[in-house]
Write a protein that holds these residues in place. Structure first.
Motif, mmCIF file in Angstrom:
data_model
loop_
_atom_site.group_PDB
_atom_site.id
_atom_site.type_symbol
_atom_site.label_atom_id
_atom_site.label_comp_id
_atom_site.label_asym_id
_atom_site.label_seq_id
_atom_site.Cartn_x
_atom_site.Cartn_y
_atom_site.Cartn_z
ATOM 1 N N ASP A 1 23.094 39.472 -1.634
ATOM 2 C CA ASP A 1 23.149 39.957 -3.016
ATOM 3 C C ASP A 1 22.324 41.232 -3.197
ATOM 4 O OD1 ASP A 1 20.580 38.936 -2.769
ATOM 5 O OD2 ASP A 1 21.092 37.056 -3.760
ATOM 6 N N GLY A 2 21.741 41.736 -2.100
ATOM 7 C CA GLY A 2 20.940 42.969 -2.205
ATOM 8 C C GLY A 2 19.559 42.712 -2.774
ATOM 9 N N LEU A 3 19.232 41.433 -2.997
ATOM 10 C CA LEU A 3 17.978 41.089 -3.680
ATOM 11 C C LEU A 3 17.052 40.266 -2.799
ATOM 12 C CD1 LEU A 3 19.876 39.952 -6.868
ATOM 13 C CD2 LEU A 3 18.476 42.015 -6.719
ATOM 14 N N ARG A 4 17.370 40.238 -1.534
ATOM 15 C CA ARG A 4 16.588 39.412 -0.593
ATOM 16 C C ARG A 4 15.368 40.170 -0.077
ATOM 17 N NH1 ARG A 4 17.910 34.430 -1.586
ATOM 18 N NH2 ARG A 4 19.232 35.116 -3.281
ATOM 19 N N ARG A 5 14.448 39.424 0.538
ATOM 20 C CA ARG A 5 13.271 40.061 1.121
ATOM 21 C C ARG A 5 13.631 40.828 2.391
ATOM 22 N NH1 ARG A 5 9.796 34.668 1.142
ATOM 23 N NH2 ARG A 5 11.895 33.907 1.510
ATOM 24 N N GLU A 6 12.723 41.672 2.834
ATOM 25 C CA GLU A 6 12.927 42.453 4.055
ATOM 26 C C GLU A 6 13.251 41.519 5.238
ATOM 27 O OE1 GLU A 6 12.750 45.800 4.062
ATOM 28 O OE2 GLU A 6 13.387 45.744 6.162
ATOM 29 N N GLY A 7 14.301 41.829 5.962
ATOM 30 C CA GLY A 7 14.635 41.076 7.173
ATOM 31 C C GLY A 7 15.299 39.720 6.932
ATOM 32 N N GLU A 8 15.471 39.357 5.659
ATOM 33 C CA GLU A 8 15.984 38.023 5.337
ATOM 34 C C GLU A 8 17.422 37.800 5.820
ATOM 35 O OE1 GLU A 8 13.770 36.069 4.266
ATOM 36 O OE2 GLU A 8 14.833 34.347 3.451
ATOM 37 N N PRO A 9 18.368 38.716 5.559
ATOM 38 C CA PRO A 9 19.742 38.467 6.028
ATOM 39 C C PRO A 9 19.774 38.215 7.540
ATOM 40 C CG PRO A 9 19.712 40.303 4.502
ATOM 41 C CD PRO A 9 18.279 39.965 4.777
#
Ligand code: XMP
Length: 310
Positions: free
Chosen positions: A56-64
């Motif tokens: 969603d473009g709203l995740r923390r750094e490196g999360e995906p």
């Protein structure tokens, strides 16, 4: 006291009986609730499950990347859906916290609805837990993953919902995760809200503001990792403050740091974080994020505050 083994056996049986020959998708954000749900459903129906990570473009750094790796390690079939544009479009111009949550929820279910249609799936599994339902039903806040309990029929999005953890609280979910043998980086993971950084960017959410907050979040998490606290995060304010950067007066961003101790998120205490750590966080945030001129620490307990700002 929850009998974890009985709970798992009962859930597996119920999931199998409900799903039968159908396919299921499971919305997996990488948090303890949704990953435990995904793993449980996978254990119940095997290859009939496809895990879906919605970016969603709203995740923390490196999360995906983290979530993709976790699912791969667990040998669960997964799909990665890039829905950044849709989420930012839905959040554009929205400043009210509840409106933002509802826009997030609607985009979340529409995105899953598209995937469900493409995959010809009848069920969506999600990691809703008891506290999510109680807070939404009581009108405290709209959790993004609660529909049926507030009278919204999920069939409007084109599917039925499976919520195997909906009777559990967070500590019980962790017990289930441990019993299922999930890695500790999942079972002991710090809670992170479903609508992600959108509720920590106060006011309107834009990609630029999310980028500032993502960096601040990374610094806070890194510096507070060993405190053993319940949740540690940063919040980007909607208003600005005066500061000095490169010898010039500027009107810049404000970041609040929040670190809380809690059992189940129902009540929480602001942590007495050692001052050297707070100072280091402030220095790093104001040095590494050019637009930030001020860093604050929140000393309020819950109640009267909530853990999150929105
Ligand atoms: P509050 O702010 O109500 O938060 O004290 C209690 C716990 O819930 C998380 N939280 C959310 N989780 N969707 C979620 O999945 C949400 O909309 C949401 N709002 C708050 C919060 O991070 C804390 O762990």
């Amino acid at each position: 006291m929850l009998n974890v083994r009985d709970f798992i056996e009962k859930s597996l049986k119920e999931i199998r009986e409900t799903v039968r020959e159908h396919k299921v998708i499971s919305a997996c954000s990488g948090g303890v609730d949704s990953t435990t749900t995904t793993f449980l459903v996978h254990k119940a129906v095997g290859e009939k499950l496809i895990a879906v990570f919605v970016d969603d473009g709203l995740r923390r750094e490196g999360e995906p990347e983290f979530v993709v790796k976790v699912l791969k390690d667990l040998r669960i079939k997964a799909r990665f859906v890039d829905a950044k544009e849709e989420f930012f479009k839905a959040l554009k111009g929205k400043t009210d916290a509840e409106e933002k949550r509802k826009a997030f929820r609607d985009t979340f279910y529409k995105t899953l609805g598209k995937v469900a249609k493409e995959e010809k799936v009848k069920f969506i599994a999600q990691g809703t837990i008891k506290a999510d339902i109680l807070e939404t039903v009581k009108g405290i806040k709209t959790q993004h993953n609660v529909l049926e309990q507030i009278g919204i029929n999920p069939e409007i999005y084109g599917y039925s919902i499976l919520e195997p953890l909906k009777e559990l609280y967070k500590p019980e979910v962790r017990m289930v995760a441990r019993e299922l043998g999930l890695p500790t980086e999942i079972s002991e993971r710090m809670p992170f809200p479903g609508p992600a950084l959108s509720i920590r960017v106060l006011g309107e959410v834009t990609p630029d503001k999310v980028a500032i907050l993502r960096k601040a979040t990374e610094i806070v998490e890194e510096e507070t990792r060993n405190l053993g606290t319940f949740q540690n995060f940063a919040v980007l304010h909607n208003d600005k403050a005066t500061g000095i950067k490169n010898g010039k007066r500027v009107y810049g961003n404000i970041i609040t740091v929040r670190v809380v101790v809690s059992e189940d998120a129902v009540t929480a205490q602001a942590k007495q974080v050692p001052y050297e750590i707070l100072e280091r966080i402030s220095e790093k945030i104001t040095n590494e994020i050019p637009s930030v001129v001020r860093c604050l620490y929140d000393v309020t307990h819950k109640p009267p505050a909530t853990i999150e700002f929105e």
